[in-house]
Design an enzyme around this catalytic site. Structure first.
Site, PDB file in Angstrom:
ATOM      1  N   LYS A 116     -42.717  22.236 -11.983  1.00  8.98           N
ATOM      2  CA  LYS A 116     -42.252  23.239 -11.028  1.00  8.98           C
ATOM      3  C   LYS A 116     -42.115  22.599  -9.647  1.00  8.98           C
ATOM      4  O   LYS A 116     -41.228  22.962  -8.873  1.00  8.98           O
ATOM      5  CB  LYS A 116     -43.228  24.415 -10.972  1.00  8.98           C
ATOM      6  CG  LYS A 116     -43.205  25.322 -12.211  1.00  8.98           C
ATOM      7  CD  LYS A 116     -44.083  26.556 -11.955  1.00  8.98           C
ATOM      8  CE  LYS A 116     -44.623  27.207 -13.215  1.00  8.98           C
ATOM      9  NZ  LYS A 116     -43.678  27.868 -14.065  1.00  8.98           N
ATOM     10  N   GLU A 200     -47.593  28.569  -3.008  1.00 11.77           N
ATOM     11  CA  GLU A 200     -46.426  29.325  -2.548  1.00 11.77           C
ATOM     12  C   GLU A 200     -46.883  30.567  -1.806  1.00 11.77           C
ATOM     13  O   GLU A 200     -47.945  31.109  -2.107  1.00 11.77           O
ATOM     14  CB  GLU A 200     -45.634  29.852  -3.751  1.00 11.77           C
ATOM     15  CG  GLU A 200     -44.576  28.977  -4.280  1.00 11.77           C
ATOM     16  CD  GLU A 200     -43.852  29.601  -5.463  1.00 11.77           C
ATOM     17  OE1 GLU A 200     -43.102  28.852  -6.078  1.00 11.77           O
ATOM     18  OE2 GLU A 200     -44.017  30.796  -5.786  1.00 11.77           O
ATOM     19  N   HIS A 235     -48.631  38.281 -15.105  1.00 13.91           N
ATOM     20  CA  HIS A 235     -47.455  37.444 -14.855  1.00 13.91           C
ATOM     21  C   HIS A 235     -46.650  37.198 -16.115  1.00 13.91           C
ATOM     22  O   HIS A 235     -45.894  36.244 -16.203  1.00 13.91           O
ATOM     23  CB  HIS A 235     -47.836  36.100 -14.228  1.00 13.91           C
ATOM     24  CG  HIS A 235     -48.651  36.243 -12.988  1.00 13.91           C
ATOM     25  ND1 HIS A 235     -48.176  36.910 -11.885  1.00 13.91           N
ATOM     26  CD2 HIS A 235     -49.901  35.845 -12.685  1.00 13.91           C
ATOM     27  CE1 HIS A 235     -49.112  36.890 -10.959  1.00 13.91           C
ATOM     28  NE2 HIS A 235     -50.164  36.261 -11.418  1.00 13.91           N
ATOM     29  N   ARG A 292     -34.509  26.423 -22.101  1.00 17.55           N
ATOM     30  CA  ARG A 292     -34.548  26.809 -23.518  1.00 17.55           C
ATOM     31  C   ARG A 292     -34.003  28.207 -23.645  1.00 17.55           C
ATOM     32  O   ARG A 292     -33.640  28.836 -22.646  1.00 17.55           O
ATOM     33  CB  ARG A 292     -35.998  26.811 -23.994  1.00 17.55           C
ATOM     34  CG  ARG A 292     -36.853  27.703 -23.083  1.00 17.55           C
ATOM     35  CD  ARG A 292     -38.216  27.980 -23.652  1.00 17.55           C
ATOM     36  NE  ARG A 292     -39.167  28.432 -22.642  1.00 17.55           N
ATOM     37  CZ  ARG A 292     -39.283  29.674 -22.191  1.00 17.55           C
ATOM     38  NH1 ARG A 292     -38.490  30.628 -22.630  1.00 17.55           N
ATOM     39  NH2 ARG A 292     -40.173  29.984 -21.283  1.00 17.55           N
TER      40      ARG A 292
HETATM   41  P1  ADP Z   1     -44.180  30.887 -15.634  1.00 14.69           P
HETATM   42  O1  ADP Z   1     -43.760  29.472 -15.852  1.00 14.69           O
HETATM   43  O2  ADP Z   1     -45.556  31.123 -16.084  1.00 14.69           O
HETATM   44  O3  ADP Z   1     -43.183  31.854 -16.156  1.00 14.69           O
HETATM   45  P2  ADP Z   1     -43.212  31.559 -12.963  1.00 14.69           P
HETATM   46  O4  ADP Z   1     -43.189  30.617 -11.831  1.00 14.69           O
HETATM   47  O5  ADP Z   1     -41.909  31.843 -13.612  1.00 14.69           O
HETATM   48  O6  ADP Z   1     -44.252  31.038 -14.031  1.00 14.69           O
HETATM   49  O7  ADP Z   1     -43.859  32.918 -12.473  1.00 14.69           O
HETATM   50  C1  ADP Z   1     -44.217  33.938 -13.377  1.00 14.69           C
HETATM   51  C2  ADP Z   1     -44.352  35.263 -12.665  1.00 14.69           C
HETATM   52  O8  ADP Z   1     -45.299  35.210 -11.583  1.00 14.69           O
HETATM   53  C3  ADP Z   1     -43.106  35.773 -12.012  1.00 14.69           C
HETATM   54  O9  ADP Z   1     -42.276  36.426 -12.911  1.00 14.69           O
HETATM   55  C4  ADP Z   1     -43.638  36.678 -10.930  1.00 14.69           C
HETATM   56  O10 ADP Z   1     -44.024  37.910 -11.451  1.00 14.69           O
HETATM   57  C5  ADP Z   1     -44.880  35.989 -10.478  1.00 14.69           C
HETATM   58  N1  ADP Z   1     -44.634  35.123  -9.319  1.00 14.69           N
HETATM   59  C6  ADP Z   1     -44.259  33.837  -9.357  1.00 14.69           C
HETATM   60  N2  ADP Z   1     -44.113  33.342  -8.116  1.00 14.69           N
HETATM   61  C7  ADP Z   1     -44.408  34.340  -7.251  1.00 14.69           C
HETATM   62  C8  ADP Z   1     -44.466  34.469  -5.819  1.00 14.69           C
HETATM   63  N3  ADP Z   1     -44.222  33.432  -5.029  1.00 14.69           N
HETATM   64  N4  ADP Z   1     -44.803  35.669  -5.304  1.00 14.69           N
HETATM   65  C9  ADP Z   1     -45.078  36.710  -6.085  1.00 14.69           C
HETATM   66  N5  ADP Z   1     -45.063  36.664  -7.429  1.00 14.69           N
HETATM   67  C10 ADP Z   1     -44.731  35.490  -8.024  1.00 14.69           C
HETATM   68  P1  ADP Z   2     -40.514  33.799 -21.116  1.00 20.18           P
HETATM   69  O1  ADP Z   2     -40.260  33.543 -19.667  1.00 20.18           O
HETATM   70  O2  ADP Z   2     -39.319  33.737 -21.994  1.00 20.18           O
HETATM   71  O3  ADP Z   2     -41.385  34.961 -21.371  1.00 20.18           O
HETATM   72  P2  ADP Z   2     -42.823  32.201 -21.410  1.00 20.18           P
HETATM   73  O4  ADP Z   2     -42.921  31.082 -20.438  1.00 20.18           O
HETATM   74  O5  ADP Z   2     -43.662  33.394 -21.198  1.00 20.18           O
HETATM   75  O6  ADP Z   2     -41.302  32.566 -21.562  1.00 20.18           O
HETATM   76  O7  ADP Z   2     -43.089  31.597 -22.849  1.00 20.18           O
HETATM   77  C1  ADP Z   2     -42.221  31.848 -23.902  1.00 20.18           C
HETATM   78  C2  ADP Z   2     -42.970  32.207 -25.116  1.00 20.18           C
HETATM   79  O8  ADP Z   2     -43.525  31.077 -25.705  1.00 20.18           O
HETATM   80  C3  ADP Z   2     -44.088  33.184 -24.874  1.00 20.18           C
HETATM   81  O9  ADP Z   2     -44.149  34.113 -25.916  1.00 20.18           O
HETATM   82  C4  ADP Z   2     -45.289  32.283 -24.847  1.00 20.18           C
HETATM   83  O10 ADP Z   2     -46.445  32.991 -25.173  1.00 20.18           O
HETATM   84  C5  ADP Z   2     -44.898  31.262 -25.873  1.00 20.18           C
HETATM   85  N1  ADP Z   2     -45.509  30.004 -25.642  1.00 20.18           N
HETATM   86  C6  ADP Z   2     -45.542  29.319 -24.496  1.00 20.18           C
HETATM   87  N2  ADP Z   2     -46.165  28.157 -24.671  1.00 20.18           N
HETATM   88  C7  ADP Z   2     -46.544  28.118 -25.961  1.00 20.18           C
HETATM   89  C8  ADP Z   2     -47.221  27.163 -26.767  1.00 20.18           C
HETATM   90  N3  ADP Z   2     -47.658  26.015 -26.276  1.00 20.18           N
HETATM   91  N4  ADP Z   2     -47.421  27.455 -28.050  1.00 20.18           N
HETATM   92  C9  ADP Z   2     -46.972  28.617 -28.565  1.00 20.18           C
HETATM   93  N5  ADP Z   2     -46.323  29.539 -27.868  1.00 20.18           N
HETATM   94  C10 ADP Z   2     -46.112  29.299 -26.591  1.00 20.18           C
HETATM   95 MG    MG Z   3     -41.301  31.964 -15.585  1.00 14.71          MG
END
Ligand code: ADP
Ligand code: ADP
Ligand code: MG
Length: 668
Positions: A116, A200, A235, A292
């Site tokens: 990230k 952040e 989240h 993906r």
């Molecule tokens: P992940 O890889 O786990 O999906 P993300 O960076 O996409 O992580 O963030 C997941 C969620 O966390 C976002 O959908 C949002 O709800 C919350 N989030 C992420 N960054 C921020 C931020 N700077 N401020 C508020 N909420 C955030």
């Molecule tokens: P999205 O933003 O599409 O929800 P996530 O970052 O939450 O994507 O992850 C996609 C899916 O893959 C979720 O259902 C998560 O629980 C699953 N997942 C993520 N990492 C792993 C892992 N290492 N093994 C199995 N499932 C995983």
């Molecule tokens: Mg995300």
């Protein structure tokens, strides 16, 4: 096009990819762990290869085993699904080296977006707007705290290598920073093998709006509009929809173009999602790119009428994108609900068990690839990797299914979703179905007052006190019990209704749920029963009892439903609600004693990640004693009362079974 592909995943996504492959005449190879020998994804594929024991590390994450399986079965390409190896650049590389096509972006694009922090640095250069923060290499705790102080609280700590909502900590004030950083780093190293974090600004009341992009090997890239995934818990997305409520044409174009710029900046190929965090005023910032297919891709398919997996296969086979930007359009509104094995009332704690009873609303296979207009407008699509009788194990994601509906507008889609949820029945483990229904019907969601804090902010409305159990519900439970006893009574050896034989024609059925106790007095009569709950009395007759389906008359009014008995619990599904009634069976539990006391046990199988106390420590009620990780979440075991820790039975790194005693504790 390929003639055979291997699907390096399990569950619903493996089944979903197989469906498209088969429609295109492509043969499929499944891989599976020992826990999945009888899984649906294995059954739906043409061939299957066992790749190892249940833990993902020893099976679904073993790149070399999977590549070996592809070569052995003659597959030309590997679809990684989501999760597991889908965003693993080494795996993408290894596929290429083995002469296999990785159905996804080039390893270099995964690498560029994999961290990230590094992705933010790249996006900064490509002029994609970013949330204020620090995403550099300096990981010194004091330095990071300084950065946080500068940004201003609240801040969000994120594992640079994170995903799936893991490895994030909101920090409200400077004093909390150190502890949050430690816990974030601990989760990051455990889950992603890398403890680098970024800081952040934590936006208040933001929306999560993401853009689906698609690029081909000829250098073309388009956006397939947005999805709003603001409704989240921990989240992680709970409900997703497309298009985003309130989106204007101009902003859609601006976000779409920013997403395409992001994809182009890393030489992207295939399906990808650029996630933005948006303020209520519409300003938006790049959050991350998921390289993906996304869990929520079906809502995009529903509004565009396209099959994104088909596009993935075509692009991976070297074909150009099937459509140009100006040939893409939005038709209607789609909504997806993630049905999870989890307990919303207990902080969404994942639940494991067997789907002893599974009834789903009638669904039709969405006619993917034929355009939304060609499909039944009331169509319900269910993407699921499990069938009735299957188990949700502690090894993988606890998702049961994705329920996807379409409507000509948001209101119609909402109505379809609410109806579909009221027909979705699961017994055997806790689910979020009833919670989803309340959520979909709630004022903030139905009026599209969206932000990522919606669930927390509306906690009171979304978690109302359990309503008292009504007489018709009790009548259905009692009717089911009485009907089964009546049937059994035909066999004199299993006659349980001794009451009649002894001439004693009255008994009390002790039902209870969390809202209270419901002792139901039952009088046997020639033509039925009289039931009484406190002051309320009624005549009860059974009109129809076929398997689990039951129709009874209570004082002349008809009540119908499905009653599933699971041990001592009667699950009554009626009128779109699910009531679980504990039944105290006087015969089954004679002489059982309560023997809990000072045991603190593991709520589910998992691994100990931190032990915070030592033998002999005096602790206050609520003090955290031990942290375990299970089902991709940390669970804190806290002191149930003021008292003393008499023994600590496990150490960090130990694997523990469900119900295992973790600590000996004495209150007082
Ligand atoms: P992940 O890889 O786990 O999906 P993300 O960076 O996409 O992580 O963030 C997941 C969620 O966390 C976002 O959908 C949002 O709800 C919350 N989030 C992420 N960054 C921020 C931020 N700077 N401020 C508020 N909420 C955030
Ligand atoms: P999205 O933003 O599409 O929800 P996530 O970052 O939450 O994507 O992850 C996609 C899916 O893959 C979720 O259902 C998560 O629980 C699953 N997942 C993520 N990492 C792993 C892992 N290492 N093994 C199995 N499932 C995983
Ligand atoms: Mg995300």
């Amino acid at each position: 096009m390929f003639t055979k592909i291997l699907i390096a995943n399990r569950g619903e996504i493996a089944c979903r990819v197989a469906a498209t492959a088969h429609r295109l005449g492509v043969k499929t190879v499944a891989v599976y762990s020992e826990a999945d020998a009888n899984a649906k994804h294995v059954a739906v594929c043409d061939e299957s290869v066992l790749i190892g024991p249940p833990p993902a590390k020893e099976s679904y994450l073993r790149a070399e085993k999977i590549i070996e399986a592809a070569l052995a079965t003659g597959a030309q390409a590997i679809h990684p699904g989501y999760g597991f190896l889908s965003e693993n650049e080494d795996f993408a590389d290894a596929c290429a080296k083995a002469g296999l096509v990785f159905i996804g972006p080039p390893a270099s694009a995964i690498h560029a977006m994999g961290s990230k922090s590094a992705a933010k640095a790249l996006m900064e250069k490509a002029n994609v707007p970013l949330v204020p923060g620090y995403h550099g290499d300096n990981q010194d705790a004091a330095f990071l705290q300084e950065q946080a102080d500068k940004i201003g609280y609240p801040v969000l700590l994120k594992a640079s290598a994170g995903g799936g909502g893991k490895g994030m900590r909101i920090v409200e004030k400077s004093a909390d920073f150190k502890a949050a950083l430690e816990s974030c780093k601990r989760e990051a190293i455990n889950s992603f093998g890398d403890d680098k974090v970024l800081v952040e600004k934590y936006l208040t009341r933001p929306r999560h709006i993401e853009i689906q992009v698609f690029a081909d090997t000829q250098g073309d890239c388009v956006y397939l509009f947005e999805r709003d995934c603001s409704v989240q818990r921990r989240h992680q997305k709970v409900l997703e929809e497309a298009p985003a409520p309130g989106m204007t044409t101009e902003r859609r174009q601006a976000m779409g173009e920013a997403a395409v710029a992001a994809a182009k900046a890393v030489g992207y190929v295939g399906a990808g999602t650029v996630e933005f965090i948006a303020n209520q005023d519409g300003s938006f910032y790049f959050m991350e790119m998921n390289t993906r297919l996304q869990v929520e891709h079906p809502v995009t398919e529903m509004i565009t009428g396209l099959d994104l997996v088909e596009w993935q296969l075509r692009v991976a086979a070297g074909e150009p994108l099937p459509l140009k930007q100006n040939e893409l359009s939005i038709h209607g509104h789609a909504l997806e609900a993630r049905i999870y094995a989890e307990n919303p009332e207990k902080g969404f704690l994942p639940s494991i068990g067997t789907l002893r009873h599974l009834h789903t609303p009638p669904s039709v296979a969405f006619e993917l690839g034929k355009g939304a207009a060609a499909s039944d407008p009331s169509a319900i699509r269910i993407d699921s990797g499990v069938r009735g009788g299957d188990a949700i194990s502690p090894f993988y994601d606890p998702m049961i299914a994705k329920l996807i509906v379409w409507g000509k507008d948001r209101a119609e889609a909402l109505a379809h979703m609410s109806q579909a949820l009221s027909e979705y029945q699961v017994v055997g483990l806790a689910t979020n179905v009833a919670f989803l229904k309340r959520l979909v019907e709630s004022k903030p969601f139905s009026t599209a007052d969206l932000d990522t804090g919606l669930i927390e902010r509306n906690h009171a409305e979304l978690f109302p006190a359990l309503p008292g159990v009504t007489l018709p519900t009790l009548a259905l439970a009692a009717g089911s019990l009485l009907a089964s006893e009546r049937n059994a009574a035909k066999d004199p050896w299993s006659n349980t209704s001794g009451w009649r034989m002894n001439g004693a024609l009255q008994r009390t059925l002790k039902f209870a749920d969390e809202s209270g106790e419901y002792p139901l007095a039952v009088d046997y009569r020639a033509d039925g029963w009289t039931i009484r709950l406190g002051e309320q009395g009624a005549a009860l007759t059974i009109v129809e009892a076929e398997g689990k389906h039951l129709v009874v008359k209570v004082n002349g009014a008809t009540a119908r439903g499905t009653v599933v008995r699971d041990g001592d619990v009667f699950h009554v599904f009626s009128g779109g609600t699910h009531v679980a009634l504990n039944y105290h069976d006087p015969l089954a539990h004679a002489g059982e004693a309560e023997a809990e006391g000072g045991r603190l046990t593991a709520p589910m199988p998992g691994k100990i990640v931190a032990v915070l106390v030592e033998k002999g420590n005096n602790v206050e009620k609520g003090a955290p004693l031990l942290i375990m990780e299970a089902m991709k979440m940390e669970h804190t075991i806290a002191a149930p009362a003021d008292g003393v820790v008499e023994d600590v039975l496990y150490a960090v790194g130990d694997q523990v079974a469900e119900g295992a005693q973790l600590l000996a504790f004495k209150a007082g």
